[in-house]
Write a protein that holds these residues in place. Structure first.
Motif, short mmCIF file in Angstrom:
data_model
loop_
_atom_site.label_atom_id
_atom_site.label_comp_id
_atom_site.label_asym_id
_atom_site.label_seq_id
_atom_site.Cartn_x
_atom_site.Cartn_y
_atom_site.Cartn_z
N GLN A 1 -3.57 3.74 -8.31
CA GLN A 1 -4.90 3.54 -7.75
C GLN A 1 -5.06 2.16 -7.11
O GLN A 1 -5.97 1.95 -6.31
N HIS A 2 -4.20 1.21 -7.43
CA HIS A 2 -4.28 -0.12 -6.83
C HIS A 2 -3.98 -0.09 -5.33
O HIS A 2 -4.27 -1.06 -4.62
N ALA A 3 -3.43 1.00 -4.84
CA ALA A 3 -3.19 1.13 -3.41
C ALA A 3 -4.49 1.02 -2.63
O ALA A 3 -4.50 0.55 -1.49
N ARG A 4 -5.59 1.43 -3.24
CA ARG A 4 -6.90 1.31 -2.58
C ARG A 4 -7.23 -0.16 -2.32
O ARG A 4 -7.80 -0.52 -1.29
N LEU A 5 -6.88 -1.03 -3.27
CA LEU A 5 -7.16 -2.46 -3.12
C LEU A 5 -6.27 -3.08 -2.04
O LEU A 5 -6.75 -3.85 -1.20
N THR A 6 -4.99 -2.76 -2.06
CA THR A 6 -4.10 -3.32 -1.05
C THR A 6 -4.45 -2.79 0.34
O THR A 6 -4.34 -3.51 1.33
N THR B 1 0.83 -1.21 0.00
CA THR B 1 0.00 0.00 0.00
C THR B 1 0.86 1.25 0.00
O THR B 1 0.59 2.20 -0.74
N ALA B 2 1.92 1.25 0.80
CA ALA B 2 2.81 2.41 0.86
C ALA B 2 3.48 2.65 -0.49
O ALA B 2 3.48 3.78 -1.00
N VAL B 3 4.04 1.59 -1.08
CA VAL B 3 4.74 1.75 -2.37
C VAL B 3 3.76 2.21 -3.45
O VAL B 3 4.03 3.17 -4.18
N LEU B 4 2.64 1.53 -3.57
CA LEU B 4 1.67 1.90 -4.61
C LEU B 4 1.12 3.30 -4.37
O LEU B 4 0.96 4.08 -5.30
N GLY B 5 0.81 3.61 -3.12
CA GLY B 5 0.27 4.94 -2.80
C GLY B 5 1.25 6.05 -3.11
O GLY B 5 0.88 7.09 -3.66
N LEU B 6 2.51 5.85 -2.76
CA LEU B 6 3.52 6.88 -3.03
C LEU B 6 3.76 7.05 -4.52
O LEU B 6 4.16 8.12 -4.97
N ARG B 7 3.52 6.01 -5.29
CA ARG B 7 3.64 6.11 -6.76
C ARG B 7 2.40 6.70 -7.40
O ARG B 7 2.38 6.93 -8.61
#
Length: 147
Positions: free
Chosen positions: A64-69, A55-61
Motif C-alpha cells: 500500500q505504500h506505493a500510493r505514497l511514492t 512505485t513500480a516495485v511497491l505496487g507490484l508487491r
C-alpha cells in the motif's frame, strides 16, 4: 487530537505564506546566475526516476505504500515541469520545455491515478497467499509449494 493541530498548523501556514509570496514578488531580482545548474536539474530527474522505480516495485508487491511514492512522484513531476517552463528561454528551448512538461504531466496523471485507484493491489490468484503472506512465510522459512 494531534492530527487536528497539524491541520490547523497547515492552515495557518497557508495564510502566512501569502504575505511572504508578496514580499518575494517585490524583492527578488528578475534574473540570477545559478551555480550547480546541472546538479539541480539532474537531481529532479533522479528523484523522478527513483519515485517511478519505488512505485513500480511497491505496487507490484501489492504494498500500500506505493500510493505514497506515487503521490510524491506526481509532485516531483509537476515541479520539474514548472521549472522547465519558467526557466526556459524563448523559442526552441521553450518549445522543448513544453514538450517535456507534457510528458511530465502525463506521468503525474498516471501517478495520481495509481495513488487514488480503488484497485490498489495487483490481483492475487485464487487460493494463492497474498504477497505479504508469502513474504512472511519466507521469513520464517516456510515455502508455498506453488512457488
Amino acid at each position: 487530537m494531534r492530527s487536528r493541530w497539524a491541520l490547523v498548523l497547515l492552515g495557518v501556514t497557508a495564510v502566512a505564506l501569502v504575505p511572504w509570496m508578496v514580499l518575494l514578488v517585490l524583492t527578488l531580482p528578475a534574473s540570477a546566475e545559478v551555480r550547480n545548474w546541472q546538479v539541480a536539474w539532474v537531481g529532479l530527474d533522479v528523484l523522478m526516476a527513483a519515485g517511478c522505480a519505488a512505485t513500480a516495485v511497491l505496487g507490484l508487491r501489492g504494498d500500500q505504500h506505493a500510493r505514497l511514492t506515487a503521490s510524491a512522484t506526481a509532485a516531483v513531476a509537476v515541479l520539474d515541469a514548472w521549472f522547465d517552463i519558467t526557466t526556459a528561454q524563448p523559442g526552441a528551448p521553450l518549445v522543448q520545455a513544453l514538450v517535456c512538461a507534457a510528458a511530465e504531466a502525463a506521468l503525474a496523471c498516471a501517478c495520481i491515478f495509481l495513488a487514488l485507484s480503488a484497485d490498489r493491489t495487483p490481483r492475487e490468484e485464487p487460493g494463492r497467499p497474498r504477497a505479504a503472506e508469502r513474504t512472511a512465510s519466507a521469513l520464517v522459512g516456510r515455502r508455498d509449494p506453488r512457488d
